[in-house]
Design a protein around this motif. Structure first.
Motif, PDB file in Angstrom:
ATOM      1  N   GLN A   1      11.035   1.079   1.223  1.00 37.25           N
ATOM      2  CA  GLN A   1      10.379   1.470  -0.071  1.00 37.25           C
ATOM      3  C   GLN A   1       9.388   0.487  -0.452  1.00 37.25           C
ATOM      4  O   GLN A   1       9.439  -0.585  -0.520  1.00 37.25           O
ATOM      5  CB  GLN A   1      11.617   1.387  -1.177  1.00 37.25           C
ATOM      6  CG  GLN A   1      11.134   1.958  -2.382  1.00 37.25           C
ATOM      7  CD  GLN A   1      12.287   2.079  -3.290  1.00 37.25           C
ATOM      8  OE1 GLN A   1      13.566   1.761  -3.013  1.00 37.25           O
ATOM      9  NE2 GLN A   1      11.918   2.787  -4.479  1.00 37.25           N
ATOM     10  N   ALA A   2       8.144   1.184  -0.683  1.00 36.04           N
ATOM     11  CA  ALA A   2       6.789   0.383  -1.288  1.00 36.04           C
ATOM     12  C   ALA A   2       6.622   0.376  -2.645  1.00 36.04           C
ATOM     13  O   ALA A   2       6.028  -0.662  -3.028  1.00 36.04           O
ATOM     14  CB  ALA A   2       5.615   1.026  -0.451  1.00 36.04           C
ATOM     15  N   LEU A   3       7.275   1.267  -3.492  1.00 31.87           N
ATOM     16  CA  LEU A   3       7.046   1.249  -4.929  1.00 31.87           C
ATOM     17  C   LEU A   3       8.291   1.667  -5.420  1.00 31.87           C
ATOM     18  O   LEU A   3       9.340   2.425  -4.997  1.00 31.87           O
ATOM     19  CB  LEU A   3       5.926   2.469  -5.294  1.00 31.87           C
ATOM     20  CG  LEU A   3       4.400   2.391  -4.738  1.00 31.87           C
ATOM     21  CD1 LEU A   3       3.978   3.574  -5.198  1.00 31.87           C
ATOM     22  CD2 LEU A   3       3.890   1.135  -5.119  1.00 31.87           C
TER      23      LEU A   3
ATOM     24  N   PRO B   1      -0.574  -9.449  -5.269  1.00 31.30           N
ATOM     25  CA  PRO B   1      -0.737 -10.251  -4.010  1.00 31.30           C
ATOM     26  C   PRO B   1      -0.752  -9.132  -2.997  1.00 31.30           C
ATOM     27  O   PRO B   1      -0.378  -7.946  -3.062  1.00 31.30           O
ATOM     28  CB  PRO B   1       0.430 -11.225  -3.833  1.00 31.30           C
ATOM     29  CG  PRO B   1       1.430 -10.671  -4.902  1.00 31.30           C
ATOM     30  CD  PRO B   1       0.756 -10.033  -5.859  1.00 31.30           C
ATOM     31  N   SER B   2      -1.552  -9.403  -1.705  1.00 30.55           N
ATOM     32  CA  SER B   2      -1.696  -8.462  -0.836  1.00 30.55           C
ATOM     33  C   SER B   2      -0.428  -7.896  -0.346  1.00 30.55           C
ATOM     34  O   SER B   2       0.543  -8.589  -0.148  1.00 30.55           O
ATOM     35  CB  SER B   2      -2.237  -9.143   0.140  1.00 30.55           C
ATOM     36  OG  SER B   2      -2.451  -8.373   1.294  1.00 30.55           O
ATOM     37  N   GLY B   3      -0.273  -6.616  -0.084  1.00 32.29           N
ATOM     38  CA  GLY B   3       0.966  -6.089   0.313  1.00 32.29           C
ATOM     39  C   GLY B   3       2.067  -5.625  -0.872  1.00 32.29           C
ATOM     40  O   GLY B   3       2.937  -5.136  -0.375  1.00 32.29           O
ATOM     41  N   CYS B   4       1.555  -5.672  -1.958  1.00 33.24           N
ATOM     42  CA  CYS B   4       2.414  -5.603  -3.260  1.00 33.24           C
ATOM     43  C   CYS B   4       2.512  -3.988  -3.390  1.00 33.24           C
ATOM     44  O   CYS B   4       3.240  -3.737  -4.401  1.00 33.24           O
ATOM     45  CB  CYS B   4       2.229  -6.472  -4.346  1.00 33.24           C
ATOM     46  SG  CYS B   4       0.574  -5.702  -5.083  1.00 33.24           S
ATOM     47  N   GLY B   5       1.555  -3.194  -3.039  1.00 38.44           N
ATOM     48  CA  GLY B   5       1.756  -1.671  -3.164  1.00 38.44           C
ATOM     49  C   GLY B   5       0.472  -0.937  -4.093  1.00 38.44           C
ATOM     50  O   GLY B   5       0.521  -0.184  -4.460  1.00 38.44           O
ATOM     51  N   LYS B   6      -0.712  -1.833  -4.309  1.00 32.16           N
ATOM     52  CA  LYS B   6      -1.495  -1.457  -5.207  1.00 32.16           C
ATOM     53  C   LYS B   6      -2.344  -0.347  -4.650  1.00 32.16           C
ATOM     54  O   LYS B   6      -2.494   0.644  -5.330  1.00 32.16           O
ATOM     55  CB  LYS B   6      -2.841  -2.704  -5.296  1.00 32.16           C
ATOM     56  CG  LYS B   6      -2.022  -3.729  -5.779  1.00 32.16           C
ATOM     57  CD  LYS B   6      -3.356  -4.925  -6.078  1.00 32.16           C
ATOM     58  CE  LYS B   6      -4.003  -5.304  -4.585  1.00 32.16           C
ATOM     59  NZ  LYS B   6      -2.963  -6.255  -3.605  1.00 32.16           N
ATOM     60  N   SER B   7      -2.573  -0.351  -3.357  1.00 28.03           N
ATOM     61  CA  SER B   7      -3.224   0.923  -2.710  1.00 28.03           C
ATOM     62  C   SER B   7      -2.402   2.028  -2.523  1.00 28.03           C
ATOM     63  O   SER B   7      -2.662   3.247  -2.767  1.00 28.03           O
ATOM     64  CB  SER B   7      -3.752   0.480  -1.292  1.00 28.03           C
ATOM     65  OG  SER B   7      -4.578  -0.478  -1.206  1.00 28.03           O
ATOM     66  N   THR B   8      -1.155   1.813  -2.147  1.00 24.97           N
ATOM     67  CA  THR B   8      -0.155   2.751  -2.253  1.00 24.97           C
ATOM     68  C   THR B   8      -0.155   3.514  -3.602  1.00 24.97           C
ATOM     69  O   THR B   8      -0.410   4.851  -3.591  1.00 24.97           O
ATOM     70  CB  THR B   8       1.134   2.176  -1.898  1.00 24.97           C
ATOM     71  OG1 THR B   8       1.029   1.456  -0.683  1.00 24.97           O
ATOM     72  CG2 THR B   8       2.199   3.427  -1.848  1.00 24.97           C
ATOM     73  N   LEU B   9      -0.285   2.915  -4.666  1.00 30.14           N
ATOM     74  CA  LEU B   9       0.210   3.255  -6.074  1.00 30.14           C
ATOM     75  C   LEU B   9      -1.149   4.075  -6.298  1.00 30.14           C
ATOM     76  O   LEU B   9      -1.054   5.124  -6.845  1.00 30.14           O
ATOM     77  CB  LEU B   9       0.334   2.243  -7.022  1.00 30.14           C
ATOM     78  CG  LEU B   9       0.190   2.539  -8.509  1.00 30.14           C
ATOM     79  CD1 LEU B   9       1.238   3.419  -8.718  1.00 30.14           C
ATOM     80  CD2 LEU B   9       0.216   1.228  -9.343  1.00 30.14           C
TER      81      LEU B   9
ATOM     82  N   LEU C   1      -1.097  12.596   3.155  1.00 26.16           N
ATOM     83  CA  LEU C   1      -1.626  12.740   4.505  1.00 26.16           C
ATOM     84  C   LEU C   1      -1.038  12.016   5.500  1.00 26.16           C
ATOM     85  O   LEU C   1      -1.038  11.859   6.824  1.00 26.16           O
ATOM     86  CB  LEU C   1      -2.944  12.411   4.454  1.00 26.16           C
ATOM     87  CG  LEU C   1      -4.039  13.268   3.609  1.00 26.16           C
ATOM     88  CD1 LEU C   1      -5.581  12.921   3.525  1.00 26.16           C
ATOM     89  CD2 LEU C   1      -3.944  14.557   3.809  1.00 26.16           C
ATOM     90  N   VAL C   2      -0.310  10.783   5.007  1.00 25.09           N
ATOM     91  CA  VAL C   2       0.529   9.950   5.743  1.00 25.09           C
ATOM     92  C   VAL C   2       1.873  10.577   6.181  1.00 25.09           C
ATOM     93  O   VAL C   2       2.623  11.051   5.358  1.00 25.09           O
ATOM     94  CB  VAL C   2       0.912   8.623   5.104  1.00 25.09           C
ATOM     95  CG1 VAL C   2       1.470   7.664   6.127  1.00 25.09           C
ATOM     96  CG2 VAL C   2      -0.771   8.086   4.713  1.00 25.09           C
ATOM     97  N   ASP C   3       2.147  10.426   7.593  1.00 26.28           N
ATOM     98  CA  ASP C   3       3.565  10.840   7.973  1.00 26.28           C
ATOM     99  C   ASP C   3       4.346  10.225   7.431  1.00 26.28           C
ATOM    100  O   ASP C   3       4.505   8.834   7.298  1.00 26.28           O
ATOM    101  CB  ASP C   3       3.535  11.056   9.405  1.00 26.28           C
ATOM    102  CG  ASP C   3       2.681  12.014  10.027  1.00 26.28           C
ATOM    103  OD1 ASP C   3       2.433  12.898   9.312  1.00 26.28           O
ATOM    104  OD2 ASP C   3       2.576  11.746  11.216  1.00 26.28           O
TER     105      ASP C   3
HETATM  106  N1  LIG Z   1       0.858   3.885   6.285  1.00 23.12           N
HETATM  107  C1  LIG Z   1       1.881   2.891   6.162  1.00 23.12           C
HETATM  108  N2  LIG Z   1       3.072   3.308   6.614  1.00 23.12           N
HETATM  109  C2  LIG Z   1       4.009   2.288   6.693  1.00 23.12           C
HETATM  110  N3  LIG Z   1       3.829   1.418   5.647  1.00 23.12           N
HETATM  111  C3  LIG Z   1       2.921   1.004   4.887  1.00 23.12           C
HETATM  112  C4  LIG Z   1       1.812   1.990   5.076  1.00 23.12           C
HETATM  113  N4  LIG Z   1       0.645   1.550   4.177  1.00 23.12           N
HETATM  114  C5  LIG Z   1       1.003   0.338   3.546  1.00 23.12           C
HETATM  115  N5  LIG Z   1       2.274   0.199   4.052  1.00 23.12           N
HETATM  116  C6  LIG Z   1       3.312  -0.819   3.534  1.00 23.12           C
HETATM  117  O1  LIG Z   1       3.544  -0.668   2.175  1.00 23.12           O
HETATM  118  C7  LIG Z   1       3.239  -1.956   1.325  1.00 23.12           C
HETATM  119  C8  LIG Z   1       2.161  -1.769   0.222  1.00 23.12           C
HETATM  120  O2  LIG Z   1       1.128  -1.584   0.996  1.00 23.12           O
HETATM  121  P1  LIG Z   1      -0.384  -1.573   0.194  1.00 23.12           P
HETATM  122  O3  LIG Z   1      -0.367  -0.582  -0.784  1.00 23.12           O
HETATM  123  O4  LIG Z   1      -1.423  -1.095   1.312  1.00 23.12           O
HETATM  124  O5  LIG Z   1      -0.608  -2.955  -0.365  1.00 23.12           O
HETATM  125  P2  LIG Z   1      -1.754  -3.795  -0.935  1.00 23.12           P
HETATM  126  O6  LIG Z   1      -2.843  -2.670  -1.227  1.00 23.12           O
HETATM  127  O7  LIG Z   1      -1.330  -4.134  -2.453  1.00 23.12           O
HETATM  128  O8  LIG Z   1      -2.080  -4.682  -0.121  1.00 23.12           O
HETATM  129  C9  LIG Z   1       3.046  -3.082   2.517  1.00 23.12           C
HETATM  130  O9  LIG Z   1       4.186  -3.789   2.788  1.00 23.12           O
HETATM  131  C10 LIG Z   1       2.491  -2.148   3.476  1.00 23.12           C
HETATM  132  O10 LIG Z   1       3.200  -2.830   4.937  1.00 23.12           O
END
Ligand SMILES: Nc1ncnc2c1ncn2[C@@H]1O[C@H](COP(=O)(O)OP(=O)(O)O)[C@@H](O)[C@H]1O
Ligand SMILES: [Mg+2]
Lengths: 565, 296
Positions: free
Chosen positions: B63-65, B83-91, B101-103
């Protein structure tokens, strides 16, 4: 965390460089292997060029006076030392003192008189060797080259000219005769060909009516009558043309040149038969260069004569290039679409992996197996069905149910499709995901993204696949032998008759031409240079096609730059 | 506003996230949810264009978010920090549904755009992405000419007239402060531009289709300070026309450019509010530690 300093210990000397014999010899070995490979390739090209291209050069013609009083005229083609075991003590001593006996090979031509074009003569038998300026060398339509002297020119039983006058007259006549020959050819390939073509169509139309009637359609007498009338018209026209052709033929051979061969026998040759008349010993280098260029042009652009042992290789060049182009047109979309599905749409898993392995293995199947598949599937099954469905009136003559350029191209397309798939897949894989996302983020659908961004970006990879496919296909001969390649095709697959591109026709191929001329001809000695020349041009053409594709690829690469993205 | 049929919603929200049933739009009032008023949904925010409601996201089983809710105001710059890896891009990528698009991605909760769920099965996702543009962390111009890069979006969406395209290309490049630098080589490859220019080209490409929202994912992380300053100025100009969401892990940048800031930590929204407040009087201890540079 406290870190322990590494113990310095006693100072160690740096030591001397140790010899590494294994490493050094491996380096040398690999370097030598590379050098050897390059040397072989360069050697091959030089050999082909030297053997093949030397053939077109006109050297001097020698007149040899032999010990037995006979005279021989011809071009020297080789000399060698005879290494026969000595029969006696005395002979052995003589060989010791004077060196081994040598002999000379002479191209004497005059096959109609001597039966053989070449003759070996022991040098000890040669009394005198001269190169008189009045020796002539004739290239003619039949029987190969003629060597001798011109005595006189005759027409209608009268002597027109003798000596130098005759020579001048012959030279004056040649361009006229060439023009006449062109007229005859145009007549045959033009109107006479058209009439034969239409007569064949009429025959088929009649067969169609007959079939329809046999199947219960009402008799169509009007159509039959139309066909009969047209046929009558064509036949009378055809007769008129035949008369015209005969007239031209008599005109062609009205003047006849009388030559004297080296052994004194005289030979009369119709002026229309003479392609080129030379006095090689009186030629300047510039003359020789002109003749050289003319011969190379004839070789490249003329039809073969004398069952491929003379004339040009144009139909073979044309067939090879057209077949490869057709193959490229088929294999590129096929391979690219397959790769697109495999890489972009299919769910990556065991199935896709298996498919990939299968595709790669397909590339390793011996090509003759593809030929057999092409014969049984394309020719017999597909072609046979097409004939039954669309050309029933032609039976029993097959149209598509026999080998042809289309089936050959399809067979080679199957052979080369793995190469295109693999290269395209690599190209697609190299397109970064972020590029696709960039397109999707602008609202493009997956299809739009694939067509507008991914495929263009993968174009160099696709082109690489095409290049490899072309290289492979242009060199394949074996599978083609059973799907439509022939040693002599009556007509090119492309002409002015509708539909212009006749995919059902047989075709000639440089690869097969080499095999046929080199190994199936009765006169191997005479045709050997032709084999080399043909091979040289095959290599040249394959290279040219590859260079074309490579330059397109480089253009694409430049267009899309290479900056790190 | 169309209400999606229940069956489809079940399928879409496999994550089993909470399903908000109140789709209030443009009210400017804090959003009541089933679990009370979410503190992150600040009542100061006028004109929310996007509402993120209890958003959850799984990459496979990871779970990322976790239940993220906040409002994104119209024509303002909202920064996502953490911080890096906290889910900003994901959000961020949830907002234009690029995670589709991500499996193996499953999403719960919802995001409302003008009051309508963007995960509505009836919704045309390509149309959504046309209205919510994105600029990526790594500049990603297409391997085409500068002109073709900018014209790509308009062409996709049916602009074919040469004159109109020329006009759009020029105005977009001007909008991205790139026109003066490239006007003489519009038909050269975009890959010949410098990193900063490429990133501005990507901005021009995004604004050429006149979206309402532009998402920036660390747009300056690969750029030098001069190029960064240019992009920041540009963002300031763009604010009058677009709603902007920017991901950054550069505190100064967030403080300089944004009006609102959301602090994410380990996939949770820790604190959200006007940027000045987040940087001067953060309510949470983690926020304070992070913006003071004590971790991250
Ligand atoms: N395509 C993906 N498949 C699996 N896990 C992912 C993928 N993209 C990101 N993650 C995981 O989701 C979490 C959040 O990533 P991300 O949103 O890229 O963080 P940020 O942009 O804040 O650095 C991280 O733990 C990362 O490892
Ligand atoms: Mg990120």
């Amino acid at each position: 965390m406290p870190r322990s300093e590494p113990n310095p210990g006693p100072a160690r000397p740096l030591g001397r460089r140790r010899p590494d014999p294994l490493g050094t010899s491996l380096t040398w070995l690999s370097g030598a292997s590379l050098a050897l490979s390059l040397l072989l390739i360069v050697g091959l090209l030089v050999l082909l060029a030297a053997q093949g291209l030397g053939f077109f050069w006109q050297g001097p013609v020698h007149q040899l006076q032999l010990a037995d009083g006979t005279r021989v005229i011809g071009e020297i083609t080789a000399t060698e030392t005879v290494r026969a075991p000595a029969n006696s003590e005395a002979e052995a001593r003589r060989i010791e003192e004077e060196g081994a006996p040598t002999r000379t090979q002479l191209k004497i031509g005059n096959r109609d008189l001597y039966g053989l074009d070449f003759r070996w003569i022991d040098d000890s038998d040669i009394v005198d060797s001269t190169t008189p300026a009045d020796l002539v060398m004739i290239e003619r339509l039949e029987w190969g080259a003629f060597f001798g002297r011109l005595r006189e020119l005759r027409a209608d039983g009268r002597v027109l000219a003798t000596g130098e006058d005759a020579w001048r007259e012959v030279l004056r006549l040649l361009p006229e005769k060439a023009k006449l020959r062109r007229q005859v050819r145009d007549l045959e390939k033009g109107e006479i060909g058209d009439i034969n073509h239409e007569l064949e169509e009429l025959r088929l139309a009649e067969a169609r009516i007959q079939r329809a009637e046999a199947q219960g359609a009402p008799p169509d007498d009007a159509a039959r009558a139309r066909i009969a009338a047209r046929r009558l018209q064509l036949e009378s026209r055809s007769e008129a043309l035949a008369v015209e052709r005969a007239r031209l033929q008599t005109l062609l051979d009205r003047e006849r040149a009388v030559f004297v061969a080296g052994d004194g026998r005289s030979k009369e040759i119709g002026a229309g038969q003479i392609l080129r008349a030379l006095r090689p010993n009186a030629m300047t280098t510039l003359d020789r260069l002109g003749v050289y260029a003319g011969r190379v042009a004839e070789f490249l652009f003329d039809d073969p004569r004398e069952s491929n042992t003379e004339g040009g290789i144009f139909p073979a060049i044309f067939g090879t290039v057209l077949m490869v182009f057709l193959m490229t047109f088929v294999v590129t979309p096929l391979g690219v679409l397959a790769a697109l599905y495999l890489r972009e749409y299919a769910v990556q898993g065991t199935t896709v992996r298996l498919v990939r392995i299968a595709v790669n293995n397909l590339a390793g199947v011996p090509s003759i197996v593809f030929g057999m598949f092409g014969l049984s599937f394309f020719v017999y099954l597909v072609g046979g069905s097409i004939d039954r469905l669309f050309y029933p009136e032609m039976a029993p003559t097959p149209k598509f149910g026999t080998g042809g350029i289309l089936w050959a191209a399809l067979t080679l397309a199957l052979l080369t499709v793995p190469v295109v798939i693999v290269a395209t897949e690599e190209g697609l894989a190299a397109v970064p995901r972020i590029m696709r996302e960039g397109s999707m983020a602008l609202g493009a659908t997956k299809l739009e993204t694939t067509l507008r961004v991914v495929v263009p970006a993968a174009a160099p990879g696709i082109l690489t696949g095409m290049i490899l496919a072309i290289a492979r296909a242009a060199g394949e001969v074996a599978p083609l032998m059973i799907v439509g390649m022939v040693k002599l095709a009556p007509s090119l697959p492309l002409d002015h008759h509708f539909p212009h591109l006749h995919l059902d026709r047989k075709f000639m191929h440089l690869g097969f031409h080499i095999y046929d001329v080199g190994f199936q001809s009765p006169n191997v000695e005479a045709t050997r240079p032709l084999v080399f020349a043909t091979a040289f041009f095959l290599v040249l053409i394959v290279t040219a096609m590859n260079l074309l594709a490579i330059s397109i690829r480089n253009h694409l690469r430049r267009k899309y730059a290479t900056s790190a993205v | 506003m169309t209400t999606p049929r229940p069956g489809e919603r079940e399928r879409l929200f496999q994550g089993g996230g909470r399903m908000p049933d109140l789709h209030a739009s443009g009210s400017g009032v804090g959003l009541p949810t089933r679990h009370g008023v979410d503190p992150a949904i600040d009542s100061d925010i006028a004109n929310p264009l996007l509402r993120v409601e209890a958003l959850e996201l799984w990459y496979g089983s990871n779970q990322a978010l976790h239940g993220i809710s906040f409002l994104i105001p119209e024509k303002k710059i909202t920064a996502l920090i953490g911080p890096s890896g906290c889910g900003k891009s994901t959000l961020l990528r949830c907002i234009n549904r690029l995670n589709d698009l991500v499996d193996g991605v499953r999403i719960g909760g919802d995001i409302l755009f003008e009051g309508r769920s963007i995960y509505d099965a009836e919704l045309d996702v390509n149309q959504l992405r046309r209205r919510i543009g994105m600029v990526f962390q790594k500049s990603n111009p297409f391997p085409k000419s500068i002109y073709e890069n900018v014209a790509y979006g308009p062409r996709l969406h049916g602009t074919t007239q040469k004159a109109r395209l020329d006009e759009l290309v020029e105005s977009s490049l001007r909008g991205a402060a790139l026109w003066e630098e490239v006007k003489d080589r519009l038909h050269d490859s975009a890959l010949g531009l410098s990193g900063g220019q490429q990133q501005r080209l990507c901005i021009a490409r995004a604004i050429a289709i006149e979206p309402e929202v532009i998402l920036f994912d660390e747009p300056c992380s690969a750029l030098d300070p001069v190029a960064t300053a240019k992009i920041e100025d540009l963002m300031y100009d763009l604010k009058s026309r677009f709603t902007i969401v920017i991901v950054t892990h550069n505190m100064q940048q967030a403080a300089r450019v944004s009006d609102y800031t959301a602090f994410l930590y380990l996939g949770r929204l820790v604190e959200y509010g006007p940027t000045t407040r987040i940087f001067t009087k953060p309510e949470k201890r983690e926020t304070e530690d992070y913006v003071m540079g004590r971790f991250g």
